[in-house]
Design a protein around this motif. Structure first.
Motif, PDB file in Angstrom:
ATOM      1  N   ASP A   1      36.455  43.351  36.292  1.00  0.00           N
ATOM      2  CA  ASP A   1      36.473  41.953  35.859  1.00  0.00           C
ATOM      3  C   ASP A   1      37.535  41.130  36.584  1.00  0.00           C
ATOM      4  N   LEU A   2      38.089  41.661  37.668  1.00  0.00           N
ATOM      5  CA  LEU A   2      39.111  40.945  38.434  1.00  0.00           C
ATOM      6  C   LEU A   2      38.611  40.661  39.844  1.00  0.00           C
ATOM      7  N   CYS A   3      38.674  39.399  40.237  1.00  0.00           N
ATOM      8  CA  CYS A   3      38.335  38.989  41.598  1.00  0.00           C
ATOM      9  C   CYS A   3      39.614  38.527  42.283  1.00  0.00           C
ATOM     10  N   THR A   4      39.897  39.069  43.454  1.00  0.00           N
ATOM     11  CA  THR A   4      41.056  38.632  44.225  1.00  0.00           C
ATOM     12  C   THR A   4      40.568  37.949  45.493  1.00  0.00           C
ATOM     13  N   LEU A   5      41.255  36.865  45.863  1.00  0.00           N
ATOM     14  CA  LEU A   5      40.944  36.105  47.066  1.00  0.00           C
ATOM     15  C   LEU A   5      42.183  36.017  47.937  1.00  0.00           C
ATOM     16  N   SER A   6      41.985  35.999  49.244  1.00  0.00           N
ATOM     17  CA  SER A   6      43.109  35.794  50.159  1.00  0.00           C
ATOM     18  C   SER A   6      42.579  35.166  51.438  1.00  0.00           C
ATOM     19  N   GLY A   7      43.368  34.262  51.985  1.00  0.00           N
ATOM     20  CA  GLY A   7      42.952  33.597  53.212  1.00  0.00           C
ATOM     21  C   GLY A   7      44.026  32.656  53.704  1.00  0.00           C
ATOM     22  N   SER A   8      43.719  31.910  54.736  1.00  0.00           N
ATOM     23  CA  SER A   8      44.657  30.947  55.300  1.00  0.00           C
ATOM     24  C   SER A   8      43.908  29.694  55.704  1.00  0.00           C
TER      25      SER A   8
ATOM     26  N   GLY B   1      29.334  49.323  34.817  1.00  0.00           N
ATOM     27  CA  GLY B   1      28.817  48.569  33.686  1.00  0.00           C
ATOM     28  C   GLY B   1      29.662  47.393  33.294  1.00  0.00           C
ATOM     29  N   SER B   2      30.747  47.101  34.021  1.00  0.00           N
ATOM     30  CA  SER B   2      31.597  45.962  33.701  1.00  0.00           C
ATOM     31  C   SER B   2      31.077  44.717  34.394  1.00  0.00           C
ATOM     32  N   LYS B   3      31.140  43.599  33.712  1.00  0.00           N
ATOM     33  CA  LYS B   3      30.669  42.346  34.300  1.00  0.00           C
ATOM     34  C   LYS B   3      31.646  41.876  35.367  1.00  0.00           C
ATOM     35  N   THR B   4      31.130  41.607  36.557  1.00  0.00           N
ATOM     36  CA  THR B   4      31.984  41.160  37.648  1.00  0.00           C
ATOM     37  C   THR B   4      32.156  39.646  37.602  1.00  0.00           C
ATOM     38  N   VAL B   5      33.045  39.132  38.456  1.00  0.00           N
ATOM     39  CA  VAL B   5      33.450  37.739  38.393  1.00  0.00           C
ATOM     40  C   VAL B   5      32.671  36.900  39.407  1.00  0.00           C
ATOM     41  N   ASP B   6      32.080  35.825  38.941  1.00  0.00           N
ATOM     42  CA  ASP B   6      31.513  34.820  39.835  1.00  0.00           C
ATOM     43  C   ASP B   6      32.586  33.759  40.006  1.00  0.00           C
ATOM     44  N   PHE B   7      33.255  33.738  41.171  1.00  0.00           N
ATOM     45  CA  PHE B   7      34.435  32.896  41.314  1.00  0.00           C
ATOM     46  C   PHE B   7      34.131  31.435  41.577  1.00  0.00           C
ATOM     47  N   ALA B   8      32.895  31.071  41.944  1.00  0.00           N
ATOM     48  CA  ALA B   8      32.579  29.686  42.287  1.00  0.00           C
ATOM     49  C   ALA B   8      32.725  28.774  41.071  1.00  0.00           C
ATOM     50  N   GLY B   9      33.336  27.601  41.269  1.00  0.00           N
ATOM     51  CA  GLY B   9      33.456  26.636  40.177  1.00  0.00           C
ATOM     52  C   GLY B   9      34.707  25.788  40.288  1.00  0.00           C
ATOM     53  N   ARG B  10      34.936  24.960  39.269  1.00  0.00           N
ATOM     54  CA  ARG B  10      36.113  24.093  39.179  1.00  0.00           C
ATOM     55  C   ARG B  10      37.109  24.711  38.209  1.00  0.00           C
TER      56      ARG B  10
ATOM     57  N   ASP C   1      50.194  24.705  58.329  1.00  0.00           N
ATOM     58  CA  ASP C   1      49.476  25.934  58.010  1.00  0.00           C
ATOM     59  C   ASP C   1      49.873  26.412  56.614  1.00  0.00           C
ATOM     60  N   CYS C   2      48.922  27.016  55.932  1.00  0.00           N
ATOM     61  CA  CYS C   2      49.217  27.560  54.608  1.00  0.00           C
ATOM     62  C   CYS C   2      48.422  28.843  54.384  1.00  0.00           C
ATOM     63  N   THR C   3      48.907  29.667  53.477  1.00  0.00           N
ATOM     64  CA  THR C   3      48.168  30.857  53.068  1.00  0.00           C
ATOM     65  C   THR C   3      47.797  30.715  51.599  1.00  0.00           C
ATOM     66  N   PHE C   4      46.791  31.471  51.190  1.00  0.00           N
ATOM     67  CA  PHE C   4      46.243  31.342  49.838  1.00  0.00           C
ATOM     68  C   PHE C   4      45.923  32.714  49.275  1.00  0.00           C
ATOM     69  N   THR C   5      46.301  32.928  48.016  1.00  0.00           N
ATOM     70  CA  THR C   5      45.892  34.122  47.283  1.00  0.00           C
ATOM     71  C   THR C   5      45.486  33.713  45.876  1.00  0.00           C
ATOM     72  N   ALA C   6      44.630  34.512  45.254  1.00  0.00           N
ATOM     73  CA  ALA C   6      44.181  34.203  43.894  1.00  0.00           C
ATOM     74  C   ALA C   6      43.811  35.475  43.154  1.00  0.00           C
ATOM     75  N   GLU C   7      44.041  35.448  41.841  1.00  0.00           N
ATOM     76  CA  GLU C   7      43.558  36.487  40.941  1.00  0.00           C
ATOM     77  C   GLU C   7      42.765  35.795  39.845  1.00  0.00           C
ATOM     78  N   ILE C   8      41.480  36.116  39.749  1.00  0.00           N
ATOM     79  CA  ILE C   8      40.573  35.390  38.863  1.00  0.00           C
ATOM     80  C   ILE C   8      39.849  36.371  37.950  1.00  0.00           C
ATOM     81  N   ARG C   9      39.912  36.111  36.660  1.00  0.00           N
ATOM     82  CA  ARG C   9      39.122  36.858  35.683  1.00  0.00           C
ATOM     83  C   ARG C   9      37.992  36.002  35.119  1.00  0.00           C
ATOM     84  N   SER C  10      38.252  34.702  35.033  1.00  0.00           N
ATOM     85  CA  SER C  10      37.244  33.748  34.596  1.00  0.00           C
ATOM     86  C   SER C  10      37.743  32.366  34.981  1.00  0.00           C
ATOM     87  N   GLN C  11      36.927  31.348  34.735  1.00  0.00           N
ATOM     88  CA  GLN C  11      37.367  29.982  35.052  1.00  0.00           C
ATOM     89  C   GLN C  11      38.465  29.517  34.111  1.00  0.00           C
ATOM     90  N   ASP C  12      38.686  30.241  33.021  1.00  0.00           N
ATOM     91  CA  ASP C  12      39.771  29.907  32.093  1.00  0.00           C
ATOM     92  C   ASP C  12      40.970  30.830  32.249  1.00  0.00           C
TER      93      ASP C  12
END
Length: 275
Positions: free
Chosen positions: A90-97, A25-34, A112-123
């Motif tokens: 409500d937490l979205c995690t991203l990882s890639g290179s 029942g928790s709202k999930t994260v739509d990570f697309a955006g600026r 080359d670079c690697t990327f990680t992210a922890e996103i709860r909202s665009q703010d």
């Protein structure tokens, strides 16, 4: 009645899908955006070099992965085409290179670079770009929101001083500088050492953001005098700067000296004066 009931059930199902809720029942994260915020850069040669007004763009691919685009006037261009996304409540995690184009004076190279992210909202998001082959290993940490005033203001401000009092006006001195150091608690230490006016030190100046400017204020005591004889005088500090730190004014006011002395550091070189 049955058709009406079916339509109502379908409408409810569409609504639930639009809200994008998980089984709990928790709202999930739509990570697309600026994502707008600031970066802190660290490597073997420096720590926490801050850049304000940065933007990272995330796009959701058809397979559910993320495409990451980050273009920085300071650090170059970063591209990750297929970062893996995991959502937990409500937490979205991203990882890639991916790769980045970095360089100086128009000469760039690909790393080359690697990327990680922890996103709860665009703010409320934190992202990290790691480039092992640059400067012994560089890490750029992106955080949404305004850059902390104390970290952004830290640095050495160089220019000329304009001194004014009841006895004279516009007494200019080139080659002056003021150093600001972040104390780690939101305040800054301010030191102005001048051969003409003495040493001004504010141990803990308040630093805040006001509109598009960053301001800092405080007070202290300065030893001033002539011929080796000095006395201590109270002074107040008021300063402002833009994020780029190329448009600033830092004023030290000493009320008890020469009917009220104000020494102001400004960028550039002193104006020419008529003899």
């Amino acid at each position: 009645m049955k058709i009406k009931s079916v339509l109502m059930m379908l409408s409810a199902a569409v609504f639930m899908m639009a809200c994008d809720k998980d089984e709990n029942g928790s709202k999930t994260v739509d990570f697309a955006g600026r994502y707008n915020g600031y970066t802190l850069a660290s490597c073997n040669y420096f720590q926490n070099m801050i850049s304000a007004d940065e933007t990272v763009v995330l796009t959701k691919n058809t397979d559910g992965t993320a495409s990451v685009s980050f273009t920085s006037a300071t650090w170059g261009e970063f591209t990750i085409t297929d970062a893996q996304a995991t959502v937990n409540g409500d937490l979205c995690t991203l990882s890639g290179s991916g790769q980045t184009q970095m360089g100086m004076n128009g000469n760039t190279s690909t790393y080359d670079c690697t990327f990680t992210a922890e996103i709860r909202s665009q703010d409320d998001a934190r992202m990290e770009f790691s480039i092992p082959a640059v400067m012994g290993g560089m890490t750029l940490t992106f955080q949404t929101g305004d850059a902390p005033a104390d970290l952004l203001l830290a640095g050495t401000y160089e220019g000329y001083t304009d001194a004014d009092c009841a006895m004279f006006q516009n007494r200019y001195t080139d080659g002056e500088s003021v150093k600001l150091t972040a104390n780690g608690d939101g305040s800054v230490k301010v030191v102005f050492e001048s051969a003409s006016w003495g040493t001004f030190t504010v141990e803990s100046a308040t630093a805040t953001k006001e509109g598009e400017e960053y301001v800092f204020t405080g007070s202290g005591s300065v030893a001033m005098g002539m011929g080796g004889s000095t006395s201590n005088y109270d002074f107040t500090l008021s300063g402002r700067s833009n994020a780029a730190k190329d448009d600033f004014s830092i004023a030290f006011n000493v009320p008890a000296v020469m009917g009220g002395l104000t020494v102001t550091l400004l960028p550039g070189t002193a104006p020419t004066t008529e003899e």
